[in-house]
Motif scaffolding. Sequence first.
Motif, PDB file in Angstrom:
ATOM      1  N   SER A 141       0.809  -1.211   0.000  1.00 20.06           N
ATOM      2  CA  SER A 141       0.000   0.000   0.000  1.00 20.06           C
ATOM      3  C   SER A 141       0.847   1.269   0.000  1.00 20.06           C
ATOM      4  N   GLU A 142       0.360   2.277  -0.718  1.00 19.31           N
ATOM      5  CA  GLU A 142       1.022   3.587  -0.701  1.00 19.31           C
ATOM      6  C   GLU A 142       0.961   4.210   0.691  1.00 19.31           C
ATOM      7  N   VAL A 143       0.010   3.784   1.507  1.00 17.37           N
ATOM      8  CA  VAL A 143      -0.077   4.296   2.871  1.00 17.37           C
ATOM      9  C   VAL A 143       1.199   3.931   3.627  1.00 17.37           C
ATOM     10  N   ALA A 144       1.645   2.688   3.454  1.00 17.77           N
ATOM     11  CA  ALA A 144       2.879   2.265   4.126  1.00 17.77           C
ATOM     12  C   ALA A 144       4.067   3.060   3.620  1.00 17.77           C
ATOM     13  N   GLN A 145       4.065   3.353   2.322  1.00 16.57           N
ATOM     14  CA  GLN A 145       5.200   4.065   1.731  1.00 16.57           C
ATOM     15  C   GLN A 145       5.272   5.516   2.183  1.00 16.57           C
ATOM     16  N   ARG A 146       4.125   6.177   2.233  1.00 16.98           N
ATOM     17  CA  ARG A 146       4.120   7.614   2.484  1.00 16.98           C
ATOM     18  C   ARG A 146       3.935   7.985   3.950  1.00 16.98           C
ATOM     19  N   GLU A 147       3.183   7.183   4.698  1.00 23.39           N
ATOM     20  CA  GLU A 147       2.890   7.552   6.071  1.00 23.39           C
ATOM     21  C   GLU A 147       3.728   6.796   7.092  1.00 23.39           C
ATOM     22  N   ALA A 148       4.355   5.701   6.671  1.00 27.99           N
ATOM     23  CA  ALA A 148       5.135   4.911   7.616  1.00 27.99           C
ATOM     24  C   ALA A 148       6.362   4.300   6.945  1.00 27.99           C
ATOM     25  N   PRO A 149       7.337   5.140   6.552  1.00 30.17           N
ATOM     26  CA  PRO A 149       8.553   4.612   5.927  1.00 30.17           C
ATOM     27  C   PRO A 149       9.232   3.513   6.733  1.00 30.17           C
ATOM     28  N   PRO A 150       9.250   3.579   8.087  1.00 27.02           N
ATOM     29  CA  PRO A 150       9.856   2.476   8.847  1.00 27.02           C
ATOM     30  C   PRO A 150       9.156   1.140   8.571  1.00 27.02           C
ATOM     31  N   LEU A 151       7.827   1.182   8.340  1.00 28.74           N
ATOM     32  CA  LEU A 151       7.096  -0.040   8.024  1.00 28.74           C
ATOM     33  C   LEU A 151       7.539  -0.587   6.674  1.00 28.74           C
ATOM     34  N   LEU A 152       7.781   0.297   5.727  1.00 29.08           N
ATOM     35  CA  LEU A 152       8.252  -0.128   4.414  1.00 29.08           C
ATOM     36  C   LEU A 152       9.595  -0.845   4.546  1.00 29.08           C
ATOM     37  N   GLN A 153      10.491  -0.301   5.354  1.00 27.81           N
ATOM     38  CA  GLN A 153      11.783  -0.936   5.578  1.00 27.81           C
ATOM     39  C   GLN A 153      11.621  -2.267   6.306  1.00 27.81           C
ATOM     40  N   TYR A 154      10.690  -2.311   7.251  1.00 31.51           N
ATOM     41  CA  TYR A 154      10.407  -3.531   8.014  1.00 31.51           C
ATOM     42  C   TYR A 154       9.976  -4.657   7.079  1.00 31.51           C
ATOM     43  N   LEU A 155       9.070  -4.355   6.157  1.00 33.22           N
ATOM     44  CA  LEU A 155       8.580  -5.362   5.225  1.00 33.22           C
ATOM     45  C   LEU A 155       9.696  -5.827   4.290  1.00 33.22           C
ATOM     46  N   HIS A 156      10.512  -4.874   3.828  1.00 32.07           N
ATOM     47  CA  HIS A 156      11.612  -5.203   2.929  1.00 32.07           C
ATOM     48  C   HIS A 156      12.609  -6.125   3.615  1.00 32.07           C
ATOM     49  N   ASP A 157      12.971  -5.804   4.855  1.00 34.69           N
ATOM     50  CA  ASP A 157      13.963  -6.583   5.584  1.00 34.69           C
ATOM     51  C   ASP A 157      13.491  -8.011   5.850  1.00 34.69           C
ATOM     52  N   ARG A 158      12.191  -8.220   5.896  1.00 37.51           N
ATOM     53  CA  ARG A 158      11.639  -9.549   6.172  1.00 37.51           C
ATOM     54  C   ARG A 158      11.204 -10.281   4.904  1.00 37.51           C
ATOM     55  N   GLY A 159      11.565  -9.720   3.765  1.00 38.28           N
ATOM     56  CA  GLY A 159      11.295 -10.395   2.511  1.00 38.28           C
ATOM     57  C   GLY A 159       9.852 -10.366   2.070  1.00 38.28           C
ATOM     58  N   LEU A 160       9.051  -9.494   2.666  1.00 42.15           N
ATOM     59  CA  LEU A 160       7.641  -9.402   2.290  1.00 42.15           C
ATOM     60  C   LEU A 160       7.511  -8.399   1.147  1.00 42.15           C
ATOM     61  N   LYS A 161       7.798  -8.875  -0.043  1.00 41.46           N
ATOM     62  CA  LYS A 161       7.819  -8.029  -1.231  1.00 41.46           C
ATOM     63  C   LYS A 161       7.002  -8.699  -2.333  1.00 41.46           C
ATOM     64  N   PRO A 162       6.661  -7.969  -3.390  1.00 40.78           N
ATOM     65  CA  PRO A 162       5.889  -8.555  -4.487  1.00 40.78           C
ATOM     66  C   PRO A 162       6.533  -9.836  -5.023  1.00 40.78           C
ATOM     67  N   GLY A 163       5.689 -10.845  -5.208  1.00 44.95           N
ATOM     68  CA  GLY A 163       6.172 -12.133  -5.702  1.00 44.95           C
ATOM     69  C   GLY A 163       6.420 -13.155  -4.613  1.00 44.95           C
ATOM     70  N   THR A 164       6.443 -12.699  -3.345  1.00 45.92           N
ATOM     71  CA  THR A 164       6.668 -13.617  -2.229  1.00 45.92           C
ATOM     72  C   THR A 164       5.396 -14.394  -1.921  1.00 45.92           C
ATOM     73  N   ARG A 165       5.532 -15.700  -1.780  1.00 43.75           N
ATOM     74  CA  ARG A 165       4.399 -16.563  -1.457  1.00 43.75           C
ATOM     75  C   ARG A 165       4.321 -16.721   0.059  1.00 43.75           C
ATOM     76  N   VAL A 166       3.143 -16.522   0.614  1.00 43.64           N
ATOM     77  CA  VAL A 166       2.965 -16.611   2.066  1.00 43.64           C
ATOM     78  C   VAL A 166       1.817 -17.570   2.384  1.00 43.64           C
ATOM     79  N   THR A 167       1.957 -18.278   3.496  1.00 43.61           N
ATOM     80  CA  THR A 167       0.905 -19.170   3.974  1.00 43.61           C
ATOM     81  C   THR A 167       0.540 -18.769   5.393  1.00 43.61           C
ATOM     82  N   VAL A 168      -0.734 -18.560   5.645  1.00 46.21           N
ATOM     83  CA  VAL A 168      -1.195 -18.175   6.978  1.00 46.21           C
ATOM     84  C   VAL A 168      -1.240 -19.415   7.858  1.00 46.21           C
ATOM     85  N   GLN A 169      -0.491 -19.398   8.949  1.00 54.45           N
ATOM     86  CA  GLN A 169      -0.450 -20.530   9.877  1.00 54.45           C
ATOM     87  C   GLN A 169      -1.541 -20.415  10.929  1.00 54.45           C
ATOM     88  N   GLU A 170      -1.770 -19.198  11.387  1.00 53.34           N
ATOM     89  CA  GLU A 170      -2.720 -19.006  12.490  1.00 53.34           C
ATOM     90  C   GLU A 170      -3.221 -17.570  12.481  1.00 53.34           C
TER      91      GLU A 170
END
Length: 226
Positions: A154-183
């Motif tokens: 979301s652009e909200v993460a990019q513009r209103e919370a840059p630290p969140l954008l870095q957080y997602l990047h550092d954890r590999g949560l980027k476009p193309g990443t496959r995720v499975t919800v465990q709980e």
Amino acid sequence: MVAHYLEAIFYIRAEGEVVRSARLADWLGVSRPTVTAALRRMTRDGMLRLNARKEIELTARGDAAAAAVVRRHRIVERWLTDVLGLDWVTADAEAERLEHAVSEVVEETLYRALGRPKSCPHGNPIPGHSTMRPNELRLSALKSGETGTITRISEVAQREAPPLLQYLHDRGLKPGTRVTVQEVDSVGRTMRLRAARLLTLSNETASKLSVVRSARLKPGRARAPR
């Protein structure tokens, strides 16, 4: 600057939010009287209008101008990350500075040189070259056991919370990443998921990520051997 208002309206609208002056003031970090004065000028110039519910709507002229600003930003952002190797947060900030100085000629040349990308580094479509996927949903909407592939942040993460954008990047949560919800913890409003590793996200953070849900296998149908 008019371009900043147009860009903000474009982003807020793209996230499915209603655009009002108070929301614009929060997004841009300016006072409400400042926003009111700017909107009055933009209305006079035929860029936008207020509907009966006091919601801000772009005119055809305003929409085209907003799309042009966003398109330049996202193309420059691709260049900064793909060619110069800047990280997400730095590239986003630098693209905001450069977008106003890039001519149409340079924009088109960059776009071709980059291989005609369809999205910015965070997966958001480049106006005029691609659109959002119709089957997207928020990661926070997935249920336990479901799998999806991240499409954009979301652009909200990019513009209103840059630290969140870095957080997602550092954890590999980027476009193309496959995720499975465990709980899914409905009380604590968190979800535990597996990407490259196990992670726990708040529902608020998960709502900033869009995914395409993976198709479920029909009962009794095994996967084809590889």
